[in-house]
Design a protein around this motif. Structure first.
Motif, PDB file in Angstrom:
ATOM      1  N   GLU B  57      23.108  58.866  31.329  1.00 21.53           N
ATOM      2  CA  GLU B  57      23.568  59.235  32.597  1.00 21.53           C
ATOM      3  C   GLU B  57      25.183  59.646  32.369  1.00 21.53           C
ATOM      4  OE1 GLU B  57      22.404  56.766  35.960  1.00 21.53           O
ATOM      5  OE2 GLU B  57      20.990  55.811  34.458  1.00 21.53           O
ATOM      6  N   ASP B  58      25.458  59.384  31.373  1.00 20.50           N
ATOM      7  CA  ASP B  58      27.170  59.715  31.166  1.00 20.50           C
ATOM      8  C   ASP B  58      27.570  60.696  30.436  1.00 20.50           C
ATOM      9  OD1 ASP B  58      26.266  58.494  29.000  1.00 20.50           O
ATOM     10  OD2 ASP B  58      27.944  56.925  29.062  1.00 20.50           O
ATOM     11  N   SER B 220      32.195  57.591  32.252  1.00 26.63           N
ATOM     12  CA  SER B 220      31.207  56.925  33.047  1.00 26.63           C
ATOM     13  C   SER B 220      30.447  57.658  33.766  1.00 26.63           C
ATOM     14  CB  SER B 220      32.150  55.992  33.819  1.00 26.63           C
ATOM     15  OG  SER B 220      32.598  56.700  34.947  1.00 26.63           O
ATOM     16  N   PRO B 221      29.179  57.224  34.236  1.00 27.67           N
ATOM     17  CA  PRO B 221      28.448  58.193  34.770  1.00 27.67           C
ATOM     18  C   PRO B 221      29.101  58.821  36.126  1.00 27.67           C
ATOM     19  CG  PRO B 221      27.050  56.237  34.237  1.00 27.67           C
ATOM     20  CD  PRO B 221      28.579  55.945  33.880  1.00 27.67           C
ATOM     21  N   GLU B 222      29.780  58.004  36.784  1.00 19.00           N
ATOM     22  CA  GLU B 222      30.484  58.633  37.885  1.00 19.00           C
ATOM     23  C   GLU B 222      31.558  59.621  37.794  1.00 19.00           C
ATOM     24  OE1 GLU B 222      30.687  55.039  37.180  1.00 19.00           O
ATOM     25  OE2 GLU B 222      28.838  55.169  38.567  1.00 19.00           O
ATOM     26  N   SER B 243      24.012  65.546  35.291  1.00 19.51           N
ATOM     27  CA  SER B 243      23.895  64.758  33.958  1.00 19.51           C
ATOM     28  C   SER B 243      22.638  64.865  33.310  1.00 19.51           C
ATOM     29  CB  SER B 243      23.577  62.988  34.543  1.00 19.51           C
ATOM     30  OG  SER B 243      22.292  62.876  35.221  1.00 19.51           O
ATOM     31  N   LYS B 245      20.301  63.195  32.208  1.00 15.46           N
ATOM     32  CA  LYS B 245      19.142  62.460  32.912  1.00 15.46           C
ATOM     33  C   LYS B 245      18.356  63.527  33.970  1.00 15.46           C
ATOM     34  CE  LYS B 245      17.345  58.135  34.285  1.00 15.46           C
ATOM     35  NZ  LYS B 245      16.949  57.757  33.055  1.00 15.46           N
TER      36      LYS B 245
END
Ligand SMILES: Nc1ncnc2c1ncn2[C@@H]1O[C@H](COP(=O)(O)OP(=O)(O)OP(=O)(O)O)[C@@H](O)[C@H]1O
Ligand SMILES: [Mg+2]
Lengths: 230, 392
Positions: B57-58, B220-222, B243, B245
């Motif tokens: 996700e990151d 980070s994912p964000e 991402s 994912k």
């Protein structure tokens, strides 16, 4: 005067097939007192089995009343009739109608499954019924492992196990040899005399009829009664 | 009611041996339905898990806007440098952003079993590329040397294709490579790939300095959202940012839908066949016992008990068939390795997965077949004419 077991009034039975209509009986009236043992005789096709069906509530009349112990059964619902049969009638058929996959004891237990009796009590009753018909030693056998006479004894045990008022027998010895037939008939007579079961027995066999208290001859939808000399 | 039903059911079930052939046929046909359905679902599940289950996700994946697959995408060196200046990208030990510009070409591989040709992806990765795949380890050999025509090969490729063994020289197109290592990413889609250094691949395939995709390790994912905003506001960049994912999920989606799209209709068609067989079996069961049922009814058993007895027999056959099919599917398919076309027209090596959810779905299908097959025969059982007691 005590209430009769059965009171049949103006009983008619017709079968219609397409436009054709055959009348089996027309306005038949008869009384069967409690504890009676009747042999019903008559030519083939005279309606003997049909009459037994009406008495047992497995067929309905075209018109007229079938009253059992003061209650009409000819207009009962299917469900109510099933309960009535379970409580009051024991059937004995010419070909025994045992369940082939069940043992003698399991066959005899069947009517008790419709009662509130527990397992232990059921076993005891089954045992007693098998004792009465003299076949307790074959309790664990399946129908195919029993002779015709033994199968019919199991069927009689099944018919009496729930303690019904009346036994309805259609040619109970029709498939048995003379000696075996006599044993089975003697058993029925015993049930009538000792336990007071009313018995209505259809038979072709005049010597079988001798075991009954009276004979009725059904012919062309009418009875010809004959009291037996005892 | 319970005692009545239990007695009738026991009798029905005990009489099954008298209809053994038919009953077995019904059980087996239901087993087939369940088996086929489970096989397709296991395939879809396994593929889905392999392709989408493991994306990070990151990690941001960048492709030319609208290109959807790496194969259709193209990015220039200038674009790569511009992205590296974007926000939210993690810095490596030397302070440089952790990114991997990647080239993705298709090469031929020979399948081990059949010997047929199939497409395999050959990916040129930047120095940070391998570490950006969570779970990456070298299981054998060593990493390729920069500038050398050397390959490292995913475990899935070794398993399914021949000619990629460690130390082998292999001709791919017009070039000769040497296999120097085997890597694993723990069963993800990358295990079905072959990797080389990006510079070597660019050279041998005359791609100049252009690449097809770019991956960036985010803080980070964000942080992906920040990078997305940056790319959107930068007129010189025309890229889709998502991402890893999300990217892998979108790649798997089409194939999973396709597998399920094939599997369900086939299973339903077979279920209709099985239904006809089971239905016939149940009608025979009722017909064979007409006199018995009538006798029980004369004794005082209810029509409903006769209905339930037949219904339960049918359901029992169906459930037995269902279990048989499920066990067979589990033994035959669970965990077996297969390869199929991935989103980018290359082979993805994955394992079939018979999951609890698909087992439940298959058993429900079996029960529906059992219910439908039993219903009308059970109605007939409930309505057996009482006069059938006189049959001989
Ligand atoms: N379901 C039916 N539909 C039409 N006719 C029927 C039906 N059941 C019985 N019958 C007719 O009713 C008549 C009486 O039948 P039933 O079975 O009562 O005779 P029975 O006296 O018992 O004969 P048997 O001695 O041969 O057993 C026969 O003519 C028979 O064909
Ligand atoms: Mg008759």
């Amino acid at each position: 005067m005590t209430e009769p077991l059965y009171q049949l009034t103006d009983l008619s039975k017709r079968y219609t097939r397409g436009k054709e209509s055959i009348t089996i009986f027309e306005k038949l009236t008869m009384t069967i007192p409690a504890g009676d043992f009747i042999a019903i005789m008559g030519p083939s096709g005279s309606g003997k089995t049909t009459l037994l069906n009406l008495l047992g509530g497995i067929d309905a009349p075209s018109s007229g009343e079938v009253v059992f112990e003061g209650k009409r059964i000819d207009n009962m619902s299917q469900g109510a009739l099933a309960k009535w049969r379970a409580a009051n009638v024991g059937f004995i058929f010419q070909f025994y109608n045992l369940m082939p996959t069940l043992t003698a004891a399991q066959n005899v237990e069947l009517p008790l499954l419709l009662t509130k009796l527990g397992g232990k009590e059921r076993k005891q009753r089954v045992r007693t019924a098998l004792d009465i018909v003299g076949i307790a030693d074959r309790a664990g056998h399946r129908p195919t492992q029993l002779s015709g006479g033994q199968q019919q004894r199991v069927a009689i045990a099944r018919a009496i196990v729930a303690d019904p008022e009346v036994l309805l027998c259609d040619e109970p010895t029709g498939d048995l040899d003379r000696a075996t037939a006599d044993e089975v008939l003697a058993t029925l007579q015993l049930l009538n005399k000792e336990l007071g079961k009313a018995i209505v027995m259809v038979t072709h066999d005049p010597s079988a009829a001798k075991y009954a208290q009276r004979e009725l001859h059904l012919d062309k939808g009418r009875f010809v009664e004959k009291e037996l000399v005892t | 009611m319970f005692k009545q039903t239990a007695a009738i059911t026991a009798m029905n079930i005990r009489s099954i041996p008298q209809r053994l052939g038919m009953s077995l046929a019904a059980i087996v046909s239901i087993a087939f339905v369940v088996g086929v359905l489970l096989a397709f679902m296991a395939m879809a599940n396994g593929f889905c898990a392999t392709v989408s289950g493991t994306g990070a996700e990151d990690v941001a994946v960048m492709l030319r806007a609208g290109s959807q697959a790496e194969l259709n995408s193209n990015m220039s060196r200038d674009e790569v440098l511009l992205v590296e200046r974007g926000p939210g990208i993690a810095a490596g030990g030397n302070g440089a952003p952790v990114t991997s510009a990647e080239l993705y070409v298709i090469v031929d591989g020979k399948k081990r079993g059949s010997g047929t040709d199939a497409n395999l992806p050959l990916r040129g990765v930047g120095p940070e590329g391998p570490q950006m795949r969570a779970g990456f380890t070298m299981t054998e050999g060593r990493m390729f040397e920069p500038g050398a025509a050397e390959l490292i090969v995913g475990e899935g490729v070794i398993r399914e294709f021949s000619g990629f063994e460690l130390g082998e020289e292999i001709r791919l197109g017009t070039n000769t490579w040497r296999v120097v290592g085997v890597f694993s990413t723990g069963g993800t889609v990358f295990d079905s790939e072959i990797w080389s250094e990006i510079g070597v691949l660019q050279n041998l395939y005359s791609r100049g300095s252009s690449v097809q995709s770019m991956r960036a390790q985010m803080t980070s994912p964000e942080a992906i959202e920040e990078l997305q905003a940056y790319v959107e506001n930068e007129p010189r960049l025309n890229l889709d940012v998502q991402s890893e994912k999300e990217f892998l999920a979108s790649q798997a989606g089409g194939t999973v839908t396709l597998i399920k799209f094939l599997g369900w209709p086939l299973a339903v068609a077979m279920a209709i066949g099985a239904l006809a067989g089971a239905w016939n079996t149940m009608y025979s069961s009722v017909d064979a016992r007409t006199k018995e049922i009538a006798t029980l009814r004369a004794i005082g058993f209810s029509g409903f008990a006769a209905f339930l007895g037949t219904m339960i027999e049918s359901l029992a056959l169906a459930i037995l068939g269902g279990i048989l099919g499920a066990v067979a599917a589990y033994l035959l398919f669970d965990g077996i390795s297969a390869s199929t076309l991935g989103g980018g027209f290359t082979q993805v090596v994955f394992s079939f997965a018979v999951t609890p959810a698909s087992l439940i779905a298959a058993m429900i299908l079996a029960i529906i077949v059992g219910f439908l097959a039993g219903f009308f025969p059970a109605m007939r059982a409930a309505r057996v004419p009482l006069l059938a007691v006189h049959q001989d």
